[in-house]
Design an enzyme around this catalytic site. Structure first.
Site, short mmCIF file in Angstrom:
data_model
loop_
_atom_site.label_atom_id
_atom_site.label_comp_id
_atom_site.label_asym_id
_atom_site.label_seq_id
_atom_site.Cartn_x
_atom_site.Cartn_y
_atom_site.Cartn_z
N SER A 43 1.01 -1.08 -0.05
CA SER A 43 -0.09 0.20 -0.21
C SER A 43 0.83 1.43 0.05
CB SER A 43 -0.86 0.21 1.16
OG SER A 43 -1.59 -1.21 1.39
N1 SAH Z 1 -0.25 -5.05 4.06
C1 SAH Z 1 0.41 -5.30 2.76
C2 SAH Z 1 -0.40 -5.06 1.60
C3 SAH Z 1 -0.60 -6.30 0.72
S1 SAH Z 1 -2.04 -6.19 -0.19
C4 SAH Z 1 1.69 -4.53 2.94
O1 SAH Z 1 2.02 -3.92 3.78
O2 SAH Z 1 2.52 -4.99 1.70
C5 SAH Z 1 -3.16 -7.46 0.47
C6 SAH Z 1 -2.53 -9.07 0.53
O3 SAH Z 1 -3.74 -9.63 1.21
C7 SAH Z 1 -2.06 -9.49 -0.60
O4 SAH Z 1 -0.90 -9.94 -0.25
C8 SAH Z 1 -3.09 -10.92 -0.63
O5 SAH Z 1 -2.51 -11.81 -1.04
C9 SAH Z 1 -3.41 -10.83 0.83
N2 SAH Z 1 -4.68 -11.60 0.99
C10 SAH Z 1 -5.68 -11.60 0.36
N3 SAH Z 1 -6.92 -12.33 0.80
C11 SAH Z 1 -6.35 -12.59 2.00
C12 SAH Z 1 -6.96 -13.49 3.03
N4 SAH Z 1 -8.10 -14.03 2.95
N5 SAH Z 1 -6.14 -14.23 3.90
C13 SAH Z 1 -4.85 -13.67 4.06
N6 SAH Z 1 -4.32 -12.72 3.10
C14 SAH Z 1 -4.90 -12.46 1.88
#
Ligand code: SAH
Length: 227
Positions: A65
């Protein structure tokens, strides 16, 4: 890749501008944003873009993000030292490191901890390595699982944050939130529209507040809009 000093300087300038814009409001969030090196949570080819205030690709069609969004999530969570936090969507591990810097700063004996769940194995490995490189692996535990089911083993949580957009608040996350706890989650509102929500649990009741329009990748798994 930029030298460490150049990165620290760019980081300081970005944090200063987020503070000026009123996005960073607390000292705790400012300190965390100044401390965590975002370049260490990016693929090497993108490290020179670490201090642009924009989301960036981290592989597997996922993104880290934008710094302002990470700060906004931290501010709305109202984190305190010693808290136990559940994050859904570890991605790069950057947000988890910020959360850890606030609930478990390295100079404290308070046992704050971040449990962070990620569905994509490749990103579990990527974030685990990143958090090890930046010295956060003792304060953040990355779990390969569908995080919308929560993480039963360490519940209840003081704070829960979801970093992928969900069609509705997954009920296990509410169940695993402490009374008096705060949960921040992006919810899908219509085809191209998402809104960030704060959910507070007060005497067993849920109080919801819409915060702002946002853009996150979709939540996957049982409670997601993608398989
Ligand atoms: N917080 C992260 C942003 C990640 S984007 C950072 O600081 O980089 C969102 C993430 O959520 C992705 O990596 C995706 O694979 C994960 N995601 C999506 N659905 C999910 C679920 N049900 N459980 C765990 N992770 C999930």
């Amino acid at each position: 890749m930029k030298g460490q000093q150049t990165c620290a300087e760019s980081r300081r300038r970005l944090v200063e501008s987020l503070r000026r814009e009123g996005i960073i409001r607390s000292e705790a969030v400012e300190r965390a944003m100044l401390k965590v090196p975002r370049e260490m949570f990016l693929p090497p080819s993108l490290r020179d873009k670490a201090y642009l205030d924009t989301p960036l690709p981290i592989g597997c069609a996922q993104t880290i993000s934008a710094p302002h969004m990470c700060a906004i999530l931290c501010e709305h969570l109202e984190l305190r030292e010693g808290q136990t936090v559940l994050e859904v969507g570890t991605g790069s591990g950057y947000q988890a490191a910020l959360l850890a810097e606030i609930v478990a700063p390295s100079n404290t004996s308070q046992p704050g901890h971040v449990y962070s769940t990620e569905v994509i194995q490749q990103l579990v490995s990527f974030s685990t390595q990143n958090l090890e490189n930046t010295g956060h692996s003792d304060r953040v535990t990355v779990i390969h699982a569908d995080g919308a089911l929560g993480y039963q083993e360490k519940q209840p949580y003081d704070r829960v944050v979801v970093t992928a957009a969900a069609p509705a608040v997954p009920s296990p996350l509410i169940q695993q939130l402490k009374d008096g706890g705060r949960l921040v989650i992006p919810l899908e509102r219509s085809f191209f529209m998402q809104e960030l929500y704060l959910v507070e649990k007060k005497k067993g009741r849920e109080v919801r507040t819409a915060l702002m329009p946002v853009a996150f990748v979709p939540l996957r798994g049982r409670y997601g809009s993608r398989p």
